[in-house]
Design a protein around this motif. Structure first.
Motif, PDB file in Angstrom:
ATOM      1  N   PHE A  23     -10.782  -7.082  -1.286  1.00 35.64           N
ATOM      2  CA  PHE A  23     -10.798  -8.438  -0.748  1.00 35.64           C
ATOM      3  C   PHE A  23      -9.992  -9.401  -1.610  1.00 35.64           C
ATOM      4  N   ASN A  24      -9.173  -8.859  -2.508  1.00 38.58           N
ATOM      5  CA  ASN A  24      -8.415  -9.697  -3.433  1.00 38.58           C
ATOM      6  C   ASN A  24      -7.511 -10.692  -2.711  1.00 38.58           C
ATOM      7  N   VAL A  25      -6.836 -10.215  -1.648  1.00 42.71           N
ATOM      8  CA  VAL A  25      -5.916 -11.073  -0.901  1.00 42.71           C
ATOM      9  C   VAL A  25      -6.681 -12.159  -0.161  1.00 42.71           C
ATOM     10  N   LEU A  26      -7.830 -11.804   0.417  1.00 45.19           N
ATOM     11  CA  LEU A  26      -8.599 -12.737   1.243  1.00 45.19           C
ATOM     12  C   LEU A  26      -9.362 -13.769   0.407  1.00 45.19           C
ATOM     13  N   LEU A  27      -9.999 -13.312  -0.678  1.00 45.30           N
ATOM     14  CA  LEU A  27     -10.873 -14.196  -1.459  1.00 45.30           C
ATOM     15  C   LEU A  27     -10.248 -14.695  -2.758  1.00 45.30           C
ATOM     16  N   GLY A  28      -9.134 -14.112  -3.149  1.00 46.22           N
ATOM     17  CA  GLY A  28      -8.397 -14.608  -4.313  1.00 46.22           C
ATOM     18  C   GLY A  28      -9.153 -14.523  -5.616  1.00 46.22           C
ATOM     19  N   THR A  29      -9.343 -15.667  -6.248  1.00 47.01           N
ATOM     20  CA  THR A  29      -9.929 -15.739  -7.588  1.00 47.01           C
ATOM     21  C   THR A  29     -11.323 -15.125  -7.653  1.00 47.01           C
ATOM     22  N   ILE A  30     -12.150 -15.383  -6.642  1.00 46.15           N
ATOM     23  CA  ILE A  30     -13.523 -14.855  -6.635  1.00 46.15           C
ATOM     24  C   ILE A  30     -13.516 -13.329  -6.662  1.00 46.15           C
ATOM     25  N   ILE A 141      -6.519  -8.926   7.404  1.00 48.92           N
ATOM     26  CA  ILE A 141      -6.946  -9.814   6.312  1.00 48.92           C
ATOM     27  C   ILE A 141      -5.934  -9.824   5.167  1.00 48.92           C
ATOM     28  N   PHE A 142      -4.827  -9.102   5.340  1.00 51.62           N
ATOM     29  CA  PHE A 142      -3.836  -8.993   4.273  1.00 51.62           C
ATOM     30  C   PHE A 142      -2.664  -9.941   4.506  1.00 51.62           C
ATOM     31  N   ASP A 143      -1.711  -9.932   3.570  1.00 52.52           N
ATOM     32  CA  ASP A 143      -0.570 -10.843   3.646  1.00 52.52           C
ATOM     33  C   ASP A 143       0.630 -10.242   4.373  1.00 52.52           C
ATOM     34  N   PHE A 370      10.300   5.817  -2.066  1.00 45.67           N
ATOM     35  CA  PHE A 370      11.655   5.679  -1.538  1.00 45.67           C
ATOM     36  C   PHE A 370      11.857   4.395  -0.732  1.00 45.67           C
ATOM     37  N   LEU A 371      10.794   3.868  -0.132  1.00 44.37           N
ATOM     38  CA  LEU A 371      10.932   2.686   0.722  1.00 44.37           C
ATOM     39  C   LEU A 371      10.020   1.521   0.314  1.00 44.37           C
ATOM     40  N   GLU A 372       9.129   1.748  -0.644  1.00 45.12           N
ATOM     41  CA  GLU A 372       8.219   0.698  -1.105  1.00 45.12           C
ATOM     42  C   GLU A 372       8.140   0.734  -2.633  1.00 45.12           C
ATOM     43  N   ALA A 373       7.449  -0.248  -3.198  1.00 47.37           N
ATOM     44  CA  ALA A 373       7.242  -0.292  -4.655  1.00 47.37           C
ATOM     45  C   ALA A 373       5.770  -0.599  -4.901  1.00 47.37           C
ATOM     46  N   THR A 374       4.936   0.404  -4.685  1.00 47.14           N
ATOM     47  CA  THR A 374       3.482   0.201  -4.717  1.00 47.14           C
ATOM     48  C   THR A 374       2.827   0.710  -5.995  1.00 47.14           C
ATOM     49  N   TRP A 375       3.589   1.358  -6.878  1.00 47.76           N
ATOM     50  CA  TRP A 375       3.038   1.808  -8.156  1.00 47.76           C
ATOM     51  C   TRP A 375       3.017   0.634  -9.147  1.00 47.76           C
ATOM     52  N   PHE A 376       2.063   0.656 -10.044  1.00 50.97           N
ATOM     53  CA  PHE A 376       1.989  -0.280 -11.164  1.00 50.97           C
ATOM     54  C   PHE A 376       1.979  -1.749 -10.722  1.00 50.97           C
ATOM     55  N   SER A 377       1.102  -2.043  -9.767  1.00 45.92           N
ATOM     56  CA  SER A 377       0.870  -3.427  -9.353  1.00 45.92           C
ATOM     57  C   SER A 377      -0.560  -3.799  -9.706  1.00 45.92           C
ATOM     58  N   GLN A 378      -0.739  -4.907 -10.395  1.00 42.35           N
ATOM     59  CA  GLN A 378      -2.061  -5.299 -10.875  1.00 42.35           C
ATOM     60  C   GLN A 378      -2.983  -5.687  -9.725  1.00 42.35           C
ATOM     61  N   PHE A 379      -4.267  -5.393  -9.912  1.00 36.94           N
ATOM     62  CA  PHE A 379      -5.328  -5.755  -8.953  1.00 36.94           C
ATOM     63  C   PHE A 379      -5.043  -5.240  -7.540  1.00 36.94           C
ATOM     64  N   THR A 380      -4.536  -4.015  -7.427  1.00 36.40           N
ATOM     65  CA  THR A 380      -4.277  -3.420  -6.115  1.00 36.40           C
ATOM     66  C   THR A 380      -5.022  -2.097  -5.987  1.00 36.40           C
ATOM     67  N   ILE A 381      -5.381  -1.761  -4.766  1.00 31.95           N
ATOM     68  CA  ILE A 381      -6.093  -0.508  -4.520  1.00 31.95           C
ATOM     69  C   ILE A 381      -5.187   0.688  -4.783  1.00 31.95           C
ATOM     70  N   SER A 382      -3.881   0.518  -4.607  1.00 31.86           N
ATOM     71  CA  SER A 382      -2.948   1.625  -4.854  1.00 31.86           C
ATOM     72  C   SER A 382      -2.964   2.020  -6.325  1.00 31.86           C
ATOM     73  N   GLN A 383      -2.917   1.033  -7.234  1.00 32.32           N
ATOM     74  CA  GLN A 383      -2.961   1.331  -8.667  1.00 32.32           C
ATOM     75  C   GLN A 383      -4.308   1.932  -9.053  1.00 32.32           C
ATOM     76  N   PHE A 384      -5.372   1.409  -8.472  1.00 32.50           N
ATOM     77  CA  PHE A 384      -6.717   1.896  -8.776  1.00 32.50           C
ATOM     78  C   PHE A 384      -6.872   3.364  -8.376  1.00 32.50           C
ATOM     79  N   LEU A 385      -6.429   3.713  -7.173  1.00 38.88           N
ATOM     80  CA  LEU A 385      -6.618   5.076  -6.669  1.00 38.88           C
ATOM     81  C   LEU A 385      -5.680   6.075  -7.339  1.00 38.88           C
ATOM     82  N   ILE A 386      -4.451   5.665  -7.643  1.00 36.11           N
ATOM     83  CA  ILE A 386      -3.538   6.621  -8.277  1.00 36.11           C
ATOM     84  C   ILE A 386      -3.989   6.923  -9.700  1.00 36.11           C
TER      85      ILE A 386
END
Length: 408
Positions: A23-30, A141-143, A370-386
């Protein structure tokens, strides 16, 4: 007096972590604070394991540490430092969580959280206009459509793992199947052809790899066959690059109603390569490209019709990390990929266990490079799961090392 075991406390904190990061995108700081507080508490409860965990998984920490150091030469040092620290915390929290929480509970908690997210997205009427194609796409609910599609893909993998897990009862397995159906429905509604194809391809490749592992072949023959697979894959990638630069590719994409520049990616890549040539070794600094006032960022935003200051990246992981952290960062990233492949090479995998889940997460994240840059992004589910996938695969090696030492 009511006593709560440490494991129950950690399980509750895991739920808060998942909800916070999703819910990081939706609720932000909280949401960010919820994730940070729960992560810090888990680290505090298992502080005795942290040092050993860091030693055994130091390669996974290399990029976050380099991101922090890159604040020295960044044009926006404070923002780079903050982003690097956030990336390090996300990585550490994922590592310790995967190491101390039982996988059965981890995957059930993930399934519960993803079901809520996918339901909200499926019932959402939030759409975004693609400035290049003129097409409206579901973002929920995403950007962005891409972030929605990525979460939906992970949700599919979680659902498949729950459905195939032998330790879960029939009702929970059926919930996993329902999650798969709901997540695919969201993918279809998002109109992301690339994400649908990628998700299906991940499932097919995972099944084929697991089946291939079960084939009994002499070690030498299997080694040769492995090399044949690698060479064939490289030839396939080279062929796709060649085709992508021909009129045939353009015609096919137009027939599908898609942009042959891959929604402006080819121009973005060219600007990224220019930046790498200018700052080849150390790059510009972590997250120090797309900020208001940077001429290259403003030019790209204008080209793709995105509002100045909007979240963005180079839509290619190899270019993205080389722009930000130079060829040094790109080399470390290749080492991470190589270690992942080595960890998977000799594992006995099943779709319902943690190794099988790690396989699906890695294949998806690798195809995304090859088409995205989803590794090593802070506070993301992709970084958490990898990061969790890395720990699950590396745990086996650690257990084997202990057994070997005991035998000796």
């Amino acid at each position: 007096m009511l006593k709560i075991s440490k494991q129950k406390v950690v399980n509750i904190l895991l739920l808060v972590s998942f909800m916070g990061i999703l819910f990081n995108v939706l609720l932000g700081t909280i949401a960010a604070l919820s994730f940070l507080i729960s992560g810090v508490l888990i680290c505090f409860l298992y502080q005795n394991k942290l040092l050993d965990l860091f030693k055994k998984n130091k390669l996974l920490l290399a990029i976050p540490l380099l991101a922090i150091v890159s604040s020295i030469w960044s044009d926006i040092p404070l923002l780079t430092l903050r982003g690097g620290i956030q990336l390090l915390l996300t990585t550490v929290f994922a590592m310790i969580t995967a190491a101390v929480v039982r996988f059965d509970f981890f995957i059930k908690t993930a399934g519960f959280c993803f079901f809520i997210i996918m339901f909200l997205c499926f019932t959402s009427d939030r759409y975004a206009l693609n400035g290049l194609t003129g097409e409206y796409s579901l973002i929920g609910i995403f950007d962005s459509k891409n972030y929605l599609s990525m979460n939906a893909a992970f949700s599919v993998f979680v659902g498949v793992t729950i459905y195939r897990n032998y330790n879960l009862n029939k009702k929970i397995k059926l919930c996993g199947l329902a999650l798969v159906i709901l997540s695919f429905s969201v993918l279809l509604k998002s109109k992301s052809l690339g994400s649908i194809v990628t998700t299906m391809l991940v499932l097919v490749l995972a099944v084929l790899y697991i089946y291939y592992q079960k084939i009994n072949l002499p070690k030498l023959v299997k080694c040769q066959f492995n090399w044949l697979i690698v060479i064939s894959f490289l030839i396939l990638i080279f062929g796709l690059i060649v085709i992508g630069n021909t009129s045939t590719f353009d015609n096919v994409m137009y027939d599908l109603g898609k942009d042959p520049t891959l929604t402006g990616r080819t121009y973005i890549w060219s600007r990224g390569v220019e930046s790498i040539i200018e700052r080849p070794i150390l790059g510009l600094g972590y997250k120090s490209v797309f900020y208001i006032g940077n001429p290259m960022a403003e030019d790209i935003w204008e080209y793709v019709h995105v509002k100045s200051g909007g979240g963005f990246h180079f839509h290619n992981m190899y270019i993205d990390i080389s722009v930000e952290l130079g060829l040094l960062g790109g080399f470390v990233f290749l080492l991470v990929l190589g270690k992942f492949i080595r960890l998977l090479a000799n594992k006995k995998l099943e779709l319902g266990n943690k190794e099988g889940f790690s396989l699906m997460v890695f294949i998806y994240m690798f195809l995304q490079t090859f088409l995205e840059a989803t590794w090593f992004s802070q506070f993301t589910i992709s970084q958490f799961l990898i990061c969790a996938a890395w720990i699950y695969l590396n745990q086996i090696n650690q257990l084997k090392s202990i057994k070997l030492r005991l035998k000796v």
